[in-house]
Scaffold this motif. Structure first.
Motif, PDB file in Angstrom:
ATOM      1  N   PHE A  50      42.304  49.314  39.476  1.00  0.00           N
ATOM      2  CA  PHE A  50      41.677  48.621  40.751  1.00  0.00           C
ATOM      3  C   PHE A  50      41.135  48.058  40.522  1.00  0.00           C
ATOM      4  O   PHE A  50      40.350  47.157  41.757  1.00  0.00           O
ATOM      5  N   GLN A  51      40.994  47.267  39.993  1.00  0.00           N
ATOM      6  CA  GLN A  51      39.890  45.670  39.923  1.00  0.00           C
ATOM      7  C   GLN A  51      41.020  44.819  39.795  1.00  0.00           C
ATOM      8  O   GLN A  51      41.870  44.951  39.122  1.00  0.00           O
ATOM      9  N   LEU A  52      40.784  43.067  39.610  1.00  0.00           N
ATOM     10  CA  LEU A  52      41.324  42.278  39.195  1.00  0.00           C
ATOM     11  C   LEU A  52      41.838  42.128  37.672  1.00  0.00           C
ATOM     12  O   LEU A  52      41.258  42.319  37.817  1.00  0.00           O
ATOM     13  N   VAL A  53      43.287  42.183  37.784  1.00  0.00           N
ATOM     14  CA  VAL A  53      43.697  41.941  36.940  1.00  0.00           C
ATOM     15  C   VAL A  53      44.966  40.945  36.169  1.00  0.00           C
ATOM     16  O   VAL A  53      45.367  40.229  36.856  1.00  0.00           O
ATOM     17  N   MET A  63      43.409  39.304  24.889  1.00  0.00           N
ATOM     18  CA  MET A  63      42.324  40.313  23.625  1.00  0.00           C
ATOM     19  C   MET A  63      41.198  39.040  24.530  1.00  0.00           C
ATOM     20  O   MET A  63      39.965  39.662  23.855  1.00  0.00           O
ATOM     21  N   PHE A  64      41.164  38.257  25.189  1.00  0.00           N
ATOM     22  CA  PHE A  64      39.547  37.267  25.089  1.00  0.00           C
ATOM     23  C   PHE A  64      39.328  37.076  26.595  1.00  0.00           C
ATOM     24  O   PHE A  64      38.598  36.297  26.924  1.00  0.00           O
ATOM     25  N   LEU A  65      40.215  38.007  27.807  1.00  0.00           N
ATOM     26  CA  LEU A  65      39.972  38.138  28.972  1.00  0.00           C
ATOM     27  C   LEU A  65      39.234  39.580  28.846  1.00  0.00           C
ATOM     28  O   LEU A  65      39.673  40.651  28.979  1.00  0.00           O
ATOM     29  N   HIS A  66      38.686  39.253  30.034  1.00  0.00           N
ATOM     30  CA  HIS A  66      38.219  41.072  31.029  1.00  0.00           C
ATOM     31  C   HIS A  66      39.336  41.424  31.535  1.00  0.00           C
ATOM     32  O   HIS A  66      39.675  40.708  32.629  1.00  0.00           O
ATOM     33  N   ASN A  67      39.598  42.642  31.766  1.00  0.00           N
ATOM     34  CA  ASN A  67      40.579  43.267  32.171  1.00  0.00           C
ATOM     35  C   ASN A  67      41.762  42.685  32.317  1.00  0.00           C
ATOM     36  O   ASN A  67      42.179  42.548  33.208  1.00  0.00           O
ATOM     37  N   ALA A  68      42.304  42.473  30.818  1.00  0.00           N
ATOM     38  CA  ALA A  68      43.334  41.982  30.639  1.00  0.00           C
ATOM     39  C   ALA A  68      45.102  42.402  30.535  1.00  0.00           C
ATOM     40  O   ALA A  68      44.604  43.407  29.664  1.00  0.00           O
ATOM     41  N   LEU A  76      56.504  38.203  33.659  1.00  0.00           N
ATOM     42  CA  LEU A  76      54.749  38.250  33.819  1.00  0.00           C
ATOM     43  C   LEU A  76      55.078  38.671  35.196  1.00  0.00           C
ATOM     44  O   LEU A  76      54.306  40.609  35.849  1.00  0.00           O
ATOM     45  N   CYS A  77      55.847  38.654  36.102  1.00  0.00           N
ATOM     46  CA  CYS A  77      56.197  39.484  37.211  1.00  0.00           C
ATOM     47  C   CYS A  77      56.356  40.951  37.816  1.00  0.00           C
ATOM     48  O   CYS A  77      56.247  41.450  38.435  1.00  0.00           O
ATOM     49  N   SER A  78      57.291  41.043  36.433  1.00  0.00           N
ATOM     50  CA  SER A  78      57.163  42.401  36.379  1.00  0.00           C
ATOM     51  C   SER A  78      56.554  43.192  36.085  1.00  0.00           C
ATOM     52  O   SER A  78      56.044  44.614  36.285  1.00  0.00           O
ATOM     53  N   VAL A  79      55.201  43.054  35.588  1.00  0.00           N
ATOM     54  CA  VAL A  79      53.879  43.475  35.000  1.00  0.00           C
ATOM     55  C   VAL A  79      53.356  43.411  36.122  1.00  0.00           C
ATOM     56  O   VAL A  79      52.735  44.358  36.243  1.00  0.00           O
ATOM     57  N   ALA A  80      53.424  42.620  37.193  1.00  0.00           N
ATOM     58  CA  ALA A  80      52.383  41.791  37.982  1.00  0.00           C
ATOM     59  C   ALA A  80      52.631  43.407  39.074  1.00  0.00           C
ATOM     60  O   ALA A  80      51.496  43.477  39.712  1.00  0.00           O
ATOM     61  N   VAL A  81      53.714  43.822  39.488  1.00  0.00           N
ATOM     62  CA  VAL A  81      53.631  44.538  40.488  1.00  0.00           C
ATOM     63  C   VAL A  81      53.430  46.240  39.988  1.00  0.00           C
ATOM     64  O   VAL A  81      52.572  46.824  41.266  1.00  0.00           O
ATOM     65  N   MET A  82      52.877  46.241  38.548  1.00  0.00           N
ATOM     66  CA  MET A  82      52.174  47.463  38.715  1.00  0.00           C
ATOM     67  C   MET A  82      50.585  47.159  38.910  1.00  0.00           C
ATOM     68  O   MET A  82      49.924  47.972  38.954  1.00  0.00           O
TER      69      MET A  82
END
Length: 162
Positions: A50-53, A63-68, A76-82
């Protein structure tokens, strides 16, 4: 090998990837533990949808980014739909025609992408960390270099080297 677990969004272990650490020819070996067709996405247990991913290619980068999360490849597009909202962060490969084509497709689909600045001399976030760039600096660079729409298309055309 370092084992990287993949969990479903319900918290079930669905796969494991072994990453070579000494430069072996076969860098990754992945085993799916279920017959389900759930995508193998690293970080599903830790992300707040529910936050920016931030969506990256490699598990180490995430592992080095918050909420990644990590797609484990350049799709990456196929993951972005989630996830909505999300920012797609591809490896810095301006000479790879296939990656440039994938990024142009993502731009055409309306996604927000990071276009690494000219002075970013690292292939990915993990390499930057190993070279001494702090997580805060990387997060700031991502913030300043995330584009969408016509601005993104212009940035891609200036960034690519093919």
């Amino acid at each position: 090998r370092l084992l990287i677990p993949f969990y479903s969004n319900r918290g079930n272990l669905i796969g494991v990837s072994g990453r070579a650490l000494r430069g072996e020819t076969m860098r990754y070996v992945t085993v799916r533990l279920t017959t389900a067709s759930a995508p193998l996405i690293y970080g599903m247990r830790y992300v707040d949808p529910f936050q920016l991913v931030y969506i990256v290619e490699g598990a180490f980068d995430s592992m080095f980014l918050h909420n990644a999360v990590a797609a484990g490849n350049a799709d990456l597009c196929s993951v972005a739909v989630m996830f909505n909202p999300s920012i797609l962060i591809y490896d810095n490969q301006p000479r790879q025609a296939e990656i440039v084509k994938i990024m142009e497709y993502a731009a055409d689909q309306g996604h927000k992408l990071v276009i690494w600045p000219d002075d970013w001399n690292y292939k990915d976030i993990n390499e930057a960390i190993m070279c001494g760039i702090s997580q805060e600096e990387i997060q700031d660079i991502i913030y300043k270099n995330a584009f969408q729409g016509l601005a993104l298309k212009l940035k891609i055309s200036q960034w690519k080297k093919i």
